[in-house]
Motif scaffolding. Structure first.
Motif, PDB file in Angstrom:
ATOM      1  N   ALA A 127       0.981  -1.222  -0.086  1.00  0.00           N
ATOM      2  CA  ALA A 127       0.219  -0.170  -0.010  1.00  0.00           C
ATOM      3  C   ALA A 127       0.876   1.286  -0.061  1.00  0.00           C
ATOM      4  O   ALA A 127       0.478   2.276  -0.709  1.00  0.00           O
ATOM      5  CB  ALA A 127      -0.983  -0.077   1.181  1.00  0.00           C
ATOM      6  N   TYR A 128       2.046   1.425   0.631  1.00  0.00           N
ATOM      7  CA  TYR A 128       2.810   2.352   0.871  1.00  0.00           C
ATOM      8  C   TYR A 128       3.502   2.763  -0.691  1.00  0.00           C
ATOM      9  O   TYR A 128       3.507   4.048  -1.078  1.00  0.00           O
ATOM     10  CB  TYR A 128       4.115   2.020   1.785  1.00  0.00           C
ATOM     11  CG  TYR A 128       5.205   2.860   1.826  1.00  0.00           C
ATOM     12  CD1 TYR A 128       5.120   4.152   2.013  1.00  0.00           C
ATOM     13  CD2 TYR A 128       6.591   2.282   1.374  1.00  0.00           C
ATOM     14  CE1 TYR A 128       5.984   5.078   2.139  1.00  0.00           C
ATOM     15  CE2 TYR A 128       7.717   3.266   1.168  1.00  0.00           C
ATOM     16  CZ  TYR A 128       7.531   4.455   1.787  1.00  0.00           C
ATOM     17  OH  TYR A 128       8.500   5.204   1.780  1.00  0.00           O
ATOM     18  N   ASN A 134       1.163   6.869  -6.616  1.00  0.00           N
ATOM     19  CA  ASN A 134      -0.112   7.719  -6.762  1.00  0.00           C
ATOM     20  C   ASN A 134       0.500   9.283  -6.876  1.00  0.00           C
ATOM     21  O   ASN A 134      -0.372  10.079  -7.534  1.00  0.00           O
ATOM     22  CB  ASN A 134      -1.121   7.389  -5.883  1.00  0.00           C
ATOM     23  CG  ASN A 134      -2.442   7.985  -5.945  1.00  0.00           C
ATOM     24  OD1 ASN A 134      -2.956   7.928  -6.940  1.00  0.00           O
ATOM     25  ND2 ASN A 134      -2.469   9.280  -5.058  1.00  0.00           N
ATOM     26  N   TYR A 135       1.258   9.804  -5.905  1.00  0.00           N
ATOM     27  CA  TYR A 135       1.712  11.056  -5.694  1.00  0.00           C
ATOM     28  C   TYR A 135       2.976  11.273  -6.293  1.00  0.00           C
ATOM     29  O   TYR A 135       3.512  12.368  -6.280  1.00  0.00           O
ATOM     30  CB  TYR A 135       1.739  11.264  -4.035  1.00  0.00           C
ATOM     31  CG  TYR A 135       0.417  11.283  -3.457  1.00  0.00           C
ATOM     32  CD1 TYR A 135      -0.663  12.144  -3.653  1.00  0.00           C
ATOM     33  CD2 TYR A 135       0.134  10.186  -2.327  1.00  0.00           C
ATOM     34  CE1 TYR A 135      -1.901  12.023  -3.277  1.00  0.00           C
ATOM     35  CE2 TYR A 135      -0.938  10.242  -1.732  1.00  0.00           C
ATOM     36  CZ  TYR A 135      -2.125  11.210  -2.082  1.00  0.00           C
ATOM     37  OH  TYR A 135      -3.253  11.059  -1.488  1.00  0.00           O
ATOM     38  N   LYS A 136       3.534  10.420  -7.088  1.00  0.00           N
ATOM     39  CA  LYS A 136       4.544  10.650  -8.252  1.00  0.00           C
ATOM     40  C   LYS A 136       5.903  10.998  -7.162  1.00  0.00           C
ATOM     41  O   LYS A 136       6.529  11.875  -7.616  1.00  0.00           O
ATOM     42  CB  LYS A 136       4.388  11.865  -9.004  1.00  0.00           C
ATOM     43  CG  LYS A 136       3.062  11.339 -10.171  1.00  0.00           C
ATOM     44  CD  LYS A 136       3.122  12.534 -11.128  1.00  0.00           C
ATOM     45  CE  LYS A 136       1.973  11.828 -12.127  1.00  0.00           C
ATOM     46  NZ  LYS A 136       0.894  11.406 -11.848  1.00  0.00           N
ATOM     47  N   ILE A 137       6.033  10.204  -6.368  1.00  0.00           N
ATOM     48  CA  ILE A 137       6.975  10.590  -5.337  1.00  0.00           C
ATOM     49  C   ILE A 137       8.011   9.265  -5.573  1.00  0.00           C
ATOM     50  O   ILE A 137       7.642   8.205  -5.684  1.00  0.00           O
ATOM     51  CB  ILE A 137       6.880  10.235  -3.903  1.00  0.00           C
ATOM     52  CG1 ILE A 137       5.605  11.414  -3.358  1.00  0.00           C
ATOM     53  CG2 ILE A 137       8.057  10.412  -2.898  1.00  0.00           C
ATOM     54  CD1 ILE A 137       4.800  11.192  -2.092  1.00  0.00           C
ATOM     55  N   PHE A 179      -3.580   7.947   2.483  1.00  0.00           N
ATOM     56  CA  PHE A 179      -3.853   7.300   1.181  1.00  0.00           C
ATOM     57  C   PHE A 179      -3.838   5.397   1.807  1.00  0.00           C
ATOM     58  O   PHE A 179      -4.735   4.868   1.340  1.00  0.00           O
ATOM     59  CB  PHE A 179      -2.788   7.229   0.216  1.00  0.00           C
ATOM     60  CG  PHE A 179      -2.975   6.193  -0.980  1.00  0.00           C
ATOM     61  CD1 PHE A 179      -3.486   6.748  -2.028  1.00  0.00           C
ATOM     62  CD2 PHE A 179      -2.464   5.061  -1.182  1.00  0.00           C
ATOM     63  CE1 PHE A 179      -3.837   6.122  -3.330  1.00  0.00           C
ATOM     64  CE2 PHE A 179      -2.637   4.213  -2.296  1.00  0.00           C
ATOM     65  CZ  PHE A 179      -3.262   4.728  -3.087  1.00  0.00           C
ATOM     66  N   ILE A 180      -2.683   5.255   2.581  1.00  0.00           N
ATOM     67  CA  ILE A 180      -2.479   3.950   3.141  1.00  0.00           C
ATOM     68  C   ILE A 180      -3.876   3.545   3.772  1.00  0.00           C
ATOM     69  O   ILE A 180      -4.515   2.710   3.885  1.00  0.00           O
ATOM     70  CB  ILE A 180      -1.446   3.789   3.955  1.00  0.00           C
ATOM     71  CG1 ILE A 180      -0.321   3.674   2.993  1.00  0.00           C
ATOM     72  CG2 ILE A 180      -1.441   2.244   4.750  1.00  0.00           C
ATOM     73  CD1 ILE A 180       0.996   3.897   3.716  1.00  0.00           C
ATOM     74  N   LEU A 184      -6.581   0.931   2.786  1.00  0.00           N
ATOM     75  CA  LEU A 184      -6.369  -0.380   3.488  1.00  0.00           C
ATOM     76  C   LEU A 184      -7.038  -0.397   4.718  1.00  0.00           C
ATOM     77  O   LEU A 184      -8.237  -1.171   4.521  1.00  0.00           O
ATOM     78  CB  LEU A 184      -4.713  -0.566   3.676  1.00  0.00           C
ATOM     79  CG  LEU A 184      -4.147  -1.742   4.164  1.00  0.00           C
ATOM     80  CD1 LEU A 184      -4.343  -2.812   3.074  1.00  0.00           C
ATOM     81  CD2 LEU A 184      -2.834  -1.669   4.621  1.00  0.00           C
ATOM     82  N   PHE A 185      -7.003   0.129   5.807  1.00  0.00           N
ATOM     83  CA  PHE A 185      -7.683  -0.288   7.030  1.00  0.00           C
ATOM     84  C   PHE A 185      -9.080   0.298   7.148  1.00  0.00           C
ATOM     85  O   PHE A 185      -9.916  -0.561   7.355  1.00  0.00           O
ATOM     86  CB  PHE A 185      -6.788   0.402   8.436  1.00  0.00           C
ATOM     87  CG  PHE A 185      -7.408   0.032   9.671  1.00  0.00           C
ATOM     88  CD1 PHE A 185      -6.817  -1.323  10.204  1.00  0.00           C
ATOM     89  CD2 PHE A 185      -8.165   0.644  10.533  1.00  0.00           C
ATOM     90  CE1 PHE A 185      -7.286  -1.624  11.373  1.00  0.00           C
ATOM     91  CE2 PHE A 185      -8.600   0.162  11.563  1.00  0.00           C
ATOM     92  CZ  PHE A 185      -8.161  -1.168  11.984  1.00  0.00           C
TER      93      PHE A 185
END
Length: 322
Positions: A127-128, A134-137, A179-180, A184-185
């Motif tokens: 997920a990380y 997703n954030y283009k990091i 985002f995670i 996810l949770f």
């Protein structure tokens, strides 16, 4: 009273049938043992007494050292803790991050704790990586790999936490963890916020029990982070006090630094002193709070999940030199 110690608790877990057994915390039955043992060895004090002590308005000739109970992170577990403490006539301080009330979102460390506890490292890391993409990091700059049969589990968790605390920028750390959380949770647990954090109703009940609340920033960043702008600092350090006082009709005189180590609060003591927003600020540096200690750099003993009543008493007596 020539000095006092402060305890910092986080999770207070059910004594049995814990739905998230891998969350590390003090079990409810052990917490009661702590209270009963501590009441015999220390004079339990309130936030008002701690303030009076720091500003020279308290009798310092008591035989027993003082002891203040505090709780960080606005955890749902603290509702249980507040009720237990009330049974023993103890008034504690509960430090509340405001994002859980204003935004309906958890603070960063709690996303990590619950996600790792429920899904394990590799699913968390999947997920990380999705969040970074997703954030283009740049994934390569912040990548983490875990080999279950080779890597040390606790060391890998420490590595993950350090990335979010110190390597990713303040803004990137927050949006990646949210985002995670959302993908996810919260996706599997629609009641995620009630599982993780206190509600407004519970905070009001905690106040009705005679406890105090304090500020623990808005979203729990390391305050000394170089990526915090002046506007970020206002949002994280001073807006929460205004919001909590306005919402719960109570004075908010105390602040606790997120994470609480020197690298997390360096330089903030002077800022708090200059603006006079708070009367006390707490770290997690372990020492006895004496009249010579700055009220904006007070010590606390962070309680571990492995601390028995006997170990806690032994460690605290050594700090108090009694």
């Amino acid at each position: 009273m020539n000095g006092y110690l402060a305890l910092c608790y986080h999770y207070i877990r059910p004594a049995a049938n814990d739905p998230f057994p891998r969350i590390l915390g003090t079990r409810e039955d052990i917490f009661r043992e702590h209270i009963q043992a501590l009441q015999k060895k220390f004079r339990i004090i309130s936030l008002a007494e701690a303030i009076n002590f720091s500003y020279g308005n308290m009798n310092r000739d008591e035989e027993k050292p003082g002891l203040l109970f505090t709780f960080d992170d606005g955890l749902s577990d603290h509702y249980r803790a507040a009720r237990i403490l009330a049974e023993y006539g103890i008034k504690a301080v509960f430090f509340i991050p405001t994002c859980l009330l204003t935004d309906g979102l958890p603070i960063n460390p709690i996303v990590i704790h619950y996600s790792l506890a429920h899904y394990g490292i590799n699913e968390f890391l999947r997920a990380y990586r999705s969040a970074l993409e997703n954030y283009k990091i740049n994934v390569n700059d912040f990548n983490v790999n875990y080999r279950p049969k080779t890597d040390n589990y606790q060391e890998k968790i420490y590595e993950i936490k350090r990335i979010f605390k110190y390597k990713l920028s303040y803004a990137d750390s927050r949006r990646v963890l949210l985002f995670i959380y959302k993908n996810l949770f919260a996706k599997d647990f629609p009641e995620a916020m009630e599982i993780m954090h206190l509600t407004s109703k519970q905070i009001k009940e905690i106040l009705d029990l005679g406890h105090n609340i304090g500020s623990h920033t808005h979203s729990h960043p390391s305050i000394a982070s170089a990526s915090l702008s002046s506007e970020d600092l206002r949002k994280e350090m001073f807006y929460p006090k205004e919001y909590l006082e306005r919402t719960f009709y109570t004075k908010v005189d105390a602040f606790s630094y997120p994470f609480g180590e020197k690298q997390d609060y360096a330089g903030s003591e002077q800022l708090l002193r200059a603006v006079s927003a708070y009367k006390l600020a707490f770290t997690v540096d372990r020492f006895l709070n004496t009249p010579e200690v700055s009220p904006f750099r007070l010590g606390r003993y962070s309680v571990y999940s492995t601390d028995t009543a006997e170990k806690l008493i032994s460690d605290l007596k050594a700090l108090a030199q009694v």
